[in-house]
Design an enzyme around this catalytic site. Structure first.
Site, short mmCIF file in Angstrom:
data_model
loop_
_atom_site.label_atom_id
_atom_site.label_comp_id
_atom_site.label_asym_id
_atom_site.label_seq_id
_atom_site.Cartn_x
_atom_site.Cartn_y
_atom_site.Cartn_z
CE1 TYR A 111 -3.52 -2.50 0.02
CE2 TYR A 111 -4.46 -1.28 1.84
CZ TYR A 111 -4.58 -2.24 0.87
OH TYR A 111 -5.74 -2.95 0.77
CB SER A 112 2.99 2.81 2.65
OG SER A 112 2.02 2.83 3.66
CD GLU A 125 -9.74 -6.52 9.72
OE1 GLU A 125 -8.99 -6.30 10.67
OE2 GLU A 125 -10.25 -7.63 9.51
CD GLU A 157 -0.46 12.63 14.87
OE1 GLU A 157 -0.26 11.59 14.23
OE2 GLU A 157 -0.04 12.82 16.02
#
Lengths: 410, 358
Positions: free
Chosen positions: A146-147, A262, A397
């Site tokens: 993903y990242s 999830e 955050e």
């Protein structure tokens, strides 16, 4: 980055669970059955590594997965027709809770809890036949692509592209923070196959064998000294179109599906916290002793009391979320609150643990993979690793942003 | 729509919320002791003081779930009444007395007498601070001086006082005939509190002599009721803060558009939600008979910390207006900051936790 599954201890309250007495007795019997099996079958050496926060390798995870699969307990959340157990929500949590108490290794959850359910819902029959049995029986370990360097919290900004060429996609780009990529057989990856009105459009989900030509894995040594993380580079990697899940450009829908499935994920973390808190208390009681350290001991126990009190509240929130899910009611913000609060709590717990038991390791810190202190619990590396807990799976955050939208209505 | 959900949603909470709102309105018009007396009468008519008393003792048998639902609803309205003393300490202390005395106290509570209590630990504080002196001789205890910080707004018909000496506690009963005088005082959160003065040495025969651990447990239960009020106050203060941040503009935009203020608000929400979870967990454990003193201490520890954090942050997020004493949110903030002075404190709870088995 992968989130290490923590498991939980929920103290049920019968009047709140809408359980009949026979249900309660059944659950007690179920708990006993699971406990007996786990105690008899989870290898002692693996449990010792888990209990002392030593690195749990893919082989440890898969070994336990194979044992569970043979028992028929390999995929507690999957439908029965794909090898699931057919357990209730409550039974699934009892199963998790018992595993936490017995220091079982984390499940290979990228396969079991992430791509597996997506394949069951959106995969082709061929994909389901090819991949699901191998996830279940512990043949394949999956990693999550993903990242990217410019797509972390802003995941939809990903730029790894896949261009159609005959029956294949040709993939070029880079993934980063890919947990256990170096030990995985397969990756599920989000790639850009087009551009739409919004950047969430034009993203596809591909299933990529890790031994594909042109795919290179480079290690990232993390702050705790371990090698969990990797960079993955794609240079003209050919992936069959047959390995695309669902429609081209529709992967964001599948990601949201996964997120929805999830939504109770953070609840799984609470009981693992209870086990850790108990272990930290034992550490303080055995390590911080003697009259000269009485004040230090009181200070550490005071901090631990604050953690225990928050754990108590999170346990109730988790219980309420399970009850809501079991009754098909909205789960609300509890999982987000748990995720946010638990991240900080886990960090505080491991910080207390490091203060009480990490001094030798701090003064003599060599990478644990070189066998730093093989006979000691790795409080210090664990403390360092847990800095990731408020980053992975959506930073604290980002969680605050999400909750604030609900509170402020925008 | 409120940001948080009640600990125990249902008819008891809803009914109490309506009544508490009405009480708060009346209190805003008349918060004299006489006005408070009328509210006490109304609360008693609704059976709030009987909520905890078991049915076989003539009460409503609502357990801690019922009592804390009422307390939370009252807390959201700024806590017009002190429930912990009358509705929790009194029936719990009565339960520790020999049966004939217990029955007499239960009957008094049932007949609408004004009753409240002062617990041993509080008395120990006051022994130092307000010159109350205590002497024990034979079967009697003699008091001189003033005992302050008692829950209540009007002189009670029956005041139960737990007096520590050594590791024992004498439970005495001060009645109208005891010759004591009362002064009505204001707490930081504007609620009334009582002080009782024994101008001359006054002898009492204890209702019961107890182990101090028994009073510690009663105090912990009262602390849980006070914490439940704080949960209600925190939820309402959060709602007020959200509304204020949305409405108030600076630099040409709503304050709610500033990420730092949004995140601070989320942290209030999380603190409130987690504290709510601890109190709920402890209440359920109490009613099921499985609560340990440690459970109660953990629940109040978390709530004291949350109340302090939220109280201070509510003022900060309201800016200058948060500093006025007329703003409802500021009043709730003071109510929240008051929690650490009721039925123990953070420091004492931590000290207690150090001694409880985990």
């Amino acid at each position: 980055m992968e989130q290490v599954e923590a498991r939980c201890h929920f103290r049920g309250n019968q009047s709140q669970e809408n359980l009949s007495m026979s249900d309660t007795a059944d659950l007690a019997e179920f708990r006993q059955e699971v406990s007996d099996f786990v105690a008899a079958n989870c290898p002692a050496d693996i449990r010792a590594r888990v209990a002392s926060y030593h690195k749990i390798g893919v082989e440890d995870q898969l070994a336990w997965q194979r044992i569970l699969a043979q028992k028929g307990w390999g995929a507690s959340t999957w439908p029965v027709e794909w090898g699931g157990t057919g357990w209730s929500v409550r039974q699934r949590f009892i199963f998790d809770e018992v595993q936490a108490e017995f220091d079982c290794p984390p499940a290979p959850h990228q396969g079991l809890r992430h791509i597996g359910p997506v394949l069951i819902a959106f995969g082709s029959p061929e994909q389901q036949q090819a991949f699901l049995p191998r996830i279940l029986d512990g043949s394949d370990f999956w990693c999550q692509g993903y990242s990217e360097p410019n797509a972390g919290s802003d995941l939809a900004n990903l730029g790894t592209n896949a261009v159609l060429d005959g029956d294949d996609y040709v993939v070029n780009g880079q993934k980063i923070w890919t947990t256990q990529a170096h030990e995985s057989q397969m990756m599920f990856a989000l790639v850009r196959t087009g551009r739409g009105d919004r950047k969430q459009h034009g993203i596809s989900l591909l299933l990529i064998p890790m031994d594909s030509p042109g795919l290179e894995v480079r290690p990232i040594i993390s702050i705790d000294g371990w090698h969990h993380l990797n960079e993955v580079f794609f240079t003209d990697v050919r992936v069959p179109v047959a390995n695309r899940v669902g429609d081209e450009g529709a992967a964001w829908t599948y990601a949201k599906f996964l997120l929805d499935r999830e939504r109770l994920g953070p609840v799984h973390q609470v009981p693992g916290g209870a086990v850790l808190a108990r272990r930290v208390r034992e550490l303080i009681e055995t390590e911080v002793t003697g009259p000269a350290r009485q004040g230090e001991r009181a200070a550490l126990l005071g901090r631990l009391a604050r953690v225990d009190s928050r754990l108590m509240g999170l346990r109730r929130l988790g219980e309420e979320a399970i009850e809501a899910l079991a009754a098909d009611r909205p789960v609300g913000l509890s999982p987000s609150v748990i995720k946010l609060a638990f991240g900080a709590l886990f960090q505080e717990l491991t910080e207390i643990g490091a203060e009480a038991g990490g001094r030798r390791q701090a003064l003599d810190f060599t990478p644990p993979e070189q066998g730093n202190h093989p006979d000691e619990a790795e409080w210090l590396p664990n403390f360092l690793y847990q800095r990731a807990r408020t980053i992975f799976g959506g930073t604290s955050e980002v969680q605050r942003n999400l909750i604030s939208r609900r509170l402020f209505g925008n | 729509m409120p940001a948080t959900v009640p600990m125990f949603p249902g008819d008891i909470y809803d009914s109490a919320a309506r009544s508490a709102a009405d009480m708060a309105l009346k209190l805003s018009r008349d918060d004299s002791p006489a006005g408070c007396a009328a509210l006490l009468k109304a609360a008693d008519d609704m059976g709030w003081n009987l909520a905890l008393l078991p049915e076989d003792r003539g009460g409503l048998g609502l357990g801690y779930e019922g009592l804390t639902a009422i307390a939370e609803a009252c807390g959201a309205e700024g806590g017009p009444l002190a429930l912990a003393g009358s509705a929790c300490a009194v029936p719990e202390l009565a339960a520790l007395c020999p049966e004939p005395i217990r029955d007499r106290l239960d009957a008094a509570l049932n007949s609408g007498k004004v009753m409240t209590a002062a617990l041993g630990a509080m008395v120990e504080d006051q022994l130092r601070d307000n010159g109350l002196s205590l002497s024990a001789s034979g079967d009697s205890v003699t008091l001189t001086g003033t005992l302050a910080g008692i829950d209540g707004a009007v002189p009670p018909d029956h005041l139960l006082v737990a007096l520590s000496f050594g590791d024992k506690v004498a439970l005495i009963e001060v009645t109208k005939e005891s010759g004591a005088s009362y002064q009505v005082r204001r707490r930081m959160d504007t609620r009334h509190a009582l002080a009782v003065t024994f101008a001359t040495p006054t002898a009492f025969t204890p209702l019961a002599v107890l182990d101090s651990a028994a009073i510690t447990e009663v105090e912990a239960r009262c602390a849980l009721v006070a914490a439940s009020e704080a949960i209600g106050a925190a939820g309402r203060a959060l709602d007020m803060t959200i509304a204020y941040l949305i409405e108030r503009e600076q630099f040409g935009v709503s304050l709610s558009s500033f990420q730092v203020l949004r995140h601070k608000t989320v942290d209030i929400f999380v603190a409130c939600t987690v504290a709510r979870g601890t109190v709920t967990e402890a209440v359920l454990a109490l009613d099921s008979g499985s609560a340990s003193l440690r459970d109660l201490a953990l629940a109040t520890l978390e709530t004291r910390a949350a109340a302090s954090h939220i109280g201070k942050e509510v003022v900060q997020l309201h800016g200058g207006v948060g500093m006025t004493d007329v703003l409802p949110a500021a009043k709730l903030a003071r109510r929240l900051l008051m929690l650490d002075y009721e039925y123990g404190s953070t420091a004492r709870t931590l000290a207690q936790l150090a001694g409880y088995p985990s």
